[in-house]
Design an enzyme around this catalytic site. Structure first.
Site, PDB file in Angstrom:
ATOM      1  CB  CYS A  39      -0.906  -0.011   1.231  1.00  0.00           C
ATOM      2  SG  CYS A  39      -1.954   1.454   1.389  1.00  0.00           S
ATOM      3  CB  SER A  41      -0.548   3.954   3.821  1.00  0.00           C
ATOM      4  OG  SER A  41      -1.743   4.514   3.314  1.00  0.00           O
ATOM      5  CG  HIS A  44       2.962   8.242   2.644  1.00  0.00           C
ATOM      6  ND1 HIS A  44       3.305   9.272   1.809  1.00  0.00           N
ATOM      7  CD2 HIS A  44       1.701   7.886   2.279  1.00  0.00           C
ATOM      8  CE1 HIS A  44       2.303   9.531   0.984  1.00  0.00           C
ATOM      9  NE2 HIS A  44       1.319   8.703   1.261  1.00  0.00           N
ATOM     10  CG  HIS A  60      -1.459  -1.019   6.333  1.00  0.00           C
ATOM     11  ND1 HIS A  60      -0.347  -0.450   5.768  1.00  0.00           N
ATOM     12  CD2 HIS A  60      -2.516  -0.591   5.612  1.00  0.00           C
ATOM     13  CE1 HIS A  60      -0.717   0.312   4.755  1.00  0.00           C
ATOM     14  NE2 HIS A  60      -2.027   0.236   4.639  1.00  0.00           N
ATOM     15  CB  CYS A 164      -5.523  -1.173   3.559  1.00  0.00           C
ATOM     16  SG  CYS A 164      -5.137   0.596   3.421  1.00  0.00           S
TER      17      CYS A 164
END
Length: 362
Positions: A39, A41, A44, A60, A164
């Protein structure tokens, strides 16, 4: 000992190493991870745009099989197939008791600073758990309120995406927007989250589903998942095109990238009374706003963390949508890779040309 992809220094990728997981505490669940999506995310943190205590294990968006449970766990049992969710909820705070589970800070679902860590290596060094899960690992040790049992008929590589991307994208449609059939939607950004939002908008009966992305291949993928129209998001007149196409703007604009320009496009595409929903993790110094005329026109701006999910209820329903042929998860998966190939998978994500890469554990 289990293998995991460990973040030791942002900007240097992930290192494959061995870690040890503790025995489950009374409210914890030990899971054999079977699949985990990559992902944006995670990126980041891996690239250093967002801080995190180090070393840590990212990941996640996962599904697996329960290996063991703590003495007080009643929601799942060994052998259950489960999807994990980063928005672990305590069940007791203001947000939980008012039905806003995704806003729970989940402090009670983590081990306290005086407790033994869940993950260690090298004979005792703490490896920090990221987003309550740390799923880039052959096993996860998580709170019972961070997973939900699903049908064993559901393929686990597809189920992982529900953890997610689909929970966030579909949740923005079903929970945050609550789209009425016939209303118009633009989704800015056709990665995993955006494509899931497009698919959900089709399921919800949106009258016009517009996919806005600068890459033609992603716009074509969006058509497969339910987009009725596509727009080059990088075009200078992208917002004008959307307003013309819809006869005044969309009812809902869903931003699924995490960039200033995409958030601004979402706001600029609204009709009077429309709502912009920002899903992407924006750079920490970004600000998104409405002008005076926007406010006078009744326009609204909101976040929807993790799609405002109620995942113990939402996840089984999403599984049912897939099993009935309504939710297209197969198209979302661009490739299946091994844990050792994780850095190459994130390199592909940085290039931005494909949908989801999914790690499949043996």
């Amino acid at each position: 000992m289990v293998k995991a992809a460990i973040l030791e220094q942002p900007g240097n990728g992930l290192v494959i190493g061995e870690v040890e997981l503790a025995d489950p505490a009374p409210h914890e669940v030990l899971i054999d991870t079977k699949a985990c999506g990559l992902c944006h995310s995670d990126l980041h943190f891996i690239d250093g745009a967002y801080p995190h205590a180090l070393p840590c294990i990212p990941g996640h968006e996962a599904a697996g099989v329960v290996r063991a449970v703590g003495s007080e766990v009643r929601s799942v049992k060994p052998g259950d197939h489960v999807v994990s969710c980063l928005s672990a909820f305590c069940g007791q705070c203001e947000f939980c008791v008012t039905g806003r589970l995704a806003l729970c800070m989940g402090a009670a679902t983590r081990r306290g600073p005086d407790g033994a860590p869940r993950i260690t290596r090298d004979g005792g060094q703490t490896v920090n758990q990221m987003l309550n899960l740390s799923a880039f690992s052959e096993q996860m040790l998580i709170h019972e309120n961070a997973c939900v049992a699903i049908s064993k008929d559901m393929p686990l590589d597809r189920a992982a995406l529900l953890g997610c991307a689909v929970t966030t994208g579909a949740g923005a449609v079903f929970n945050a927007a609550k789209i009425t059939p016939g209303e118009t939607v633009v989704v800015v950004g056709c990665g995993g989250v955006g494509l899931a939002a497009i698919n959900a908008a089709r399921i919800a009966g949106a009258g016009m589903v517009i996919a806005a992305d600068p890459l033609e291949e992603k716009r074509e993928l969006a058509k497969v998942l339910g987009a009725t129209h596509t727009i080059d998001a990088a075009a200078e007149d992208a917002a004008k095109q959307i307003i013309k196409l819809t006869g005044g703007g969309v009812h809902y604009a869903i931003e699924a990238v995490g960039r200033q320009a995409s958030a601004d496009l979402a706001v600029a595409s609204l009709r009077r009374g429309g709502t912009a929903i920002i899903l992407g993790m924006m750079p920490l110094d970004c600000k998104v706003g409405l002008g005076a005329m926007d406010l006078l026109g009744g326009k609204k701006l909101q976040g929807a963390i993790m799609g405002e999910n109620h995942f113990p209820v939402d996840l089984p329903r999403l599984v049912d949508f897939y099993m009935r042929g309504l939710l297209d998860l197969d198209t979302l998966i661009a490739e299946r890779i091994k844990l050792e190939d994780i850095n190459a998978g994130f390199d592909k994500m940085r290039a931005g040309n494909s949908a989801r890469s999914v790690i499949v554990f043996d």
